[in-house]
Scaffold this active site. Sequence first.
Site, PDB file in Angstrom:
ATOM      1  N   GLY A  74       0.823  -1.207   0.000  1.00 27.31           N
ATOM      2  CA  GLY A  74       0.000   0.000   0.000  1.00 27.31           C
ATOM      3  C   GLY A  74       0.853   1.252   0.000  1.00 27.31           C
ATOM      4  O   GLY A  74       0.608   2.193   0.758  1.00 27.31           O
ATOM      5  N   GLY A  78      -0.625   8.045   0.923  1.00 28.40           N
ATOM      6  CA  GLY A  78      -0.799   8.140   2.360  1.00 28.40           C
ATOM      7  C   GLY A  78       0.361   7.669   3.196  1.00 28.40           C
ATOM      8  O   GLY A  78       1.531   7.923   2.878  1.00 28.40           O
ATOM      9  N   TYR A 218     -13.901  -2.926  10.168  1.00 30.97           N
ATOM     10  CA  TYR A 218     -12.574  -2.307  10.098  1.00 30.97           C
ATOM     11  C   TYR A 218     -11.867  -2.447  11.439  1.00 30.97           C
ATOM     12  O   TYR A 218     -10.706  -2.875  11.508  1.00 30.97           O
ATOM     13  CB  TYR A 218     -12.708  -0.829   9.728  1.00 30.97           C
ATOM     14  CG  TYR A 218     -11.393  -0.091   9.700  1.00 30.97           C
ATOM     15  CD1 TYR A 218     -10.524  -0.221   8.620  1.00 30.97           C
ATOM     16  CD2 TYR A 218     -11.016   0.740  10.755  1.00 30.97           C
ATOM     17  CE1 TYR A 218      -9.307   0.448   8.593  1.00 30.97           C
ATOM     18  CE2 TYR A 218      -9.810   1.418  10.731  1.00 30.97           C
ATOM     19  CZ  TYR A 218      -8.958   1.268   9.651  1.00 30.97           C
ATOM     20  OH  TYR A 218      -7.750   1.935   9.647  1.00 30.97           O
ATOM     21  N   LYS A 222      -8.455  -4.675  12.415  1.00 29.75           N
ATOM     22  CA  LYS A 222      -7.266  -4.059  13.013  1.00 29.75           C
ATOM     23  C   LYS A 222      -6.949  -4.679  14.374  1.00 29.75           C
ATOM     24  O   LYS A 222      -5.778  -4.754  14.775  1.00 29.75           O
ATOM     25  CB  LYS A 222      -7.476  -2.543  13.148  1.00 29.75           C
ATOM     26  CG  LYS A 222      -7.566  -1.817  11.812  1.00 29.75           C
ATOM     27  CD  LYS A 222      -6.321  -2.020  10.974  1.00 29.75           C
ATOM     28  CE  LYS A 222      -6.338  -1.245   9.679  1.00 29.75           C
ATOM     29  NZ  LYS A 222      -5.108  -1.427   8.889  1.00 29.75           N
TER      30      LYS A 222
END
Length: 331
Positions: A74, A78, A218, A222
């Site tokens: 990724g 960001g 989500y 995590k």
Amino acid sequence: MAAVDRFSLLYREISRSCSFYMEALALVGAWYTVRKCVSLAFDAYSMLRLHVMPKLGCEVDLVKQYGQWAVVTGSTDGVGKAYAEELAKRGVNLVLVSRSKEKLEAVSRSISETYHVETDFIVADFSKGREPYPAIKEALKDREIGILVNNVGMFTDYPDYFANLSEDVLWDMIHINIASANMMTHIVLPGMVKKKKGAIVNVSSIVCCQPTPLTTIYGASKMYLDYFSRAIHHEYASKGIFVQSLIPSTIATKMVAFSSFLSKRSFLLPSAEEYASHAVSTLGVSTRTAGYWRHEILLALAERLPEWMWARLALYITRILRKQAVAPPGK
């Protein structure tokens, strides 16, 4: 006169008993105070060790400590991109992994030219289940990977109720947020064990600490990463492998573009570059950290609040964010 004597005797007995209980309470109070002071001193030292000392020139030599190459998933936007740049600043060569070939080429070229390190990239779409991993494994087989950063992740378009999410979103979240970290770790870990050194960073989130309504899957994904990181660190620490669970609060990136407030940098909302600068300096120092001193305070608060209080506050905030996101333009 006898009544006075009896009262006097009773008074002395009560005073003696009260004195004993007061002394006992004083000892308990003193013990509690000392314990809190020691805890506060330890927390202060930990903050200095994590977030001040590395900035004063006590940084870990990542190449010497772990190896010349790092893999970052990724890594075209960001936090992933910013983290890769911070590693490059420290002389670490990079293998960037993401799904957009065009972005990978641009970021890879930019980092190589700016920081004078070797870069390579692998095109991979982690939402495709088992499909991308044979190609990744083949591409990495001749590399001595010293650092793996499992950063790739996805959030829903905005906070929403679980039943409103499509099946595609649920599967994508599982594949991207959970399966990718498992499979990437499984690919690079044997090489790290063989050379008896390496570091794995799994990017979790502050919402893993307490149940957070409207971010259910989500937060659960995590929480998995946080548990996975801590368990595998104990499993492989004796073999020279350092595993870090990175637990940031909100960072002003595209992931929170649904909110104009959250996507704008502020005191508690750092930019990706600001966050990564602090987070990389904690690598090799702490196995579980927010990665940024202001987020460290939020993390400590999140872990200490009663669950009912956190859940109610989170539900209030996420409902507002959802309402703003689904509101028609101009309203």
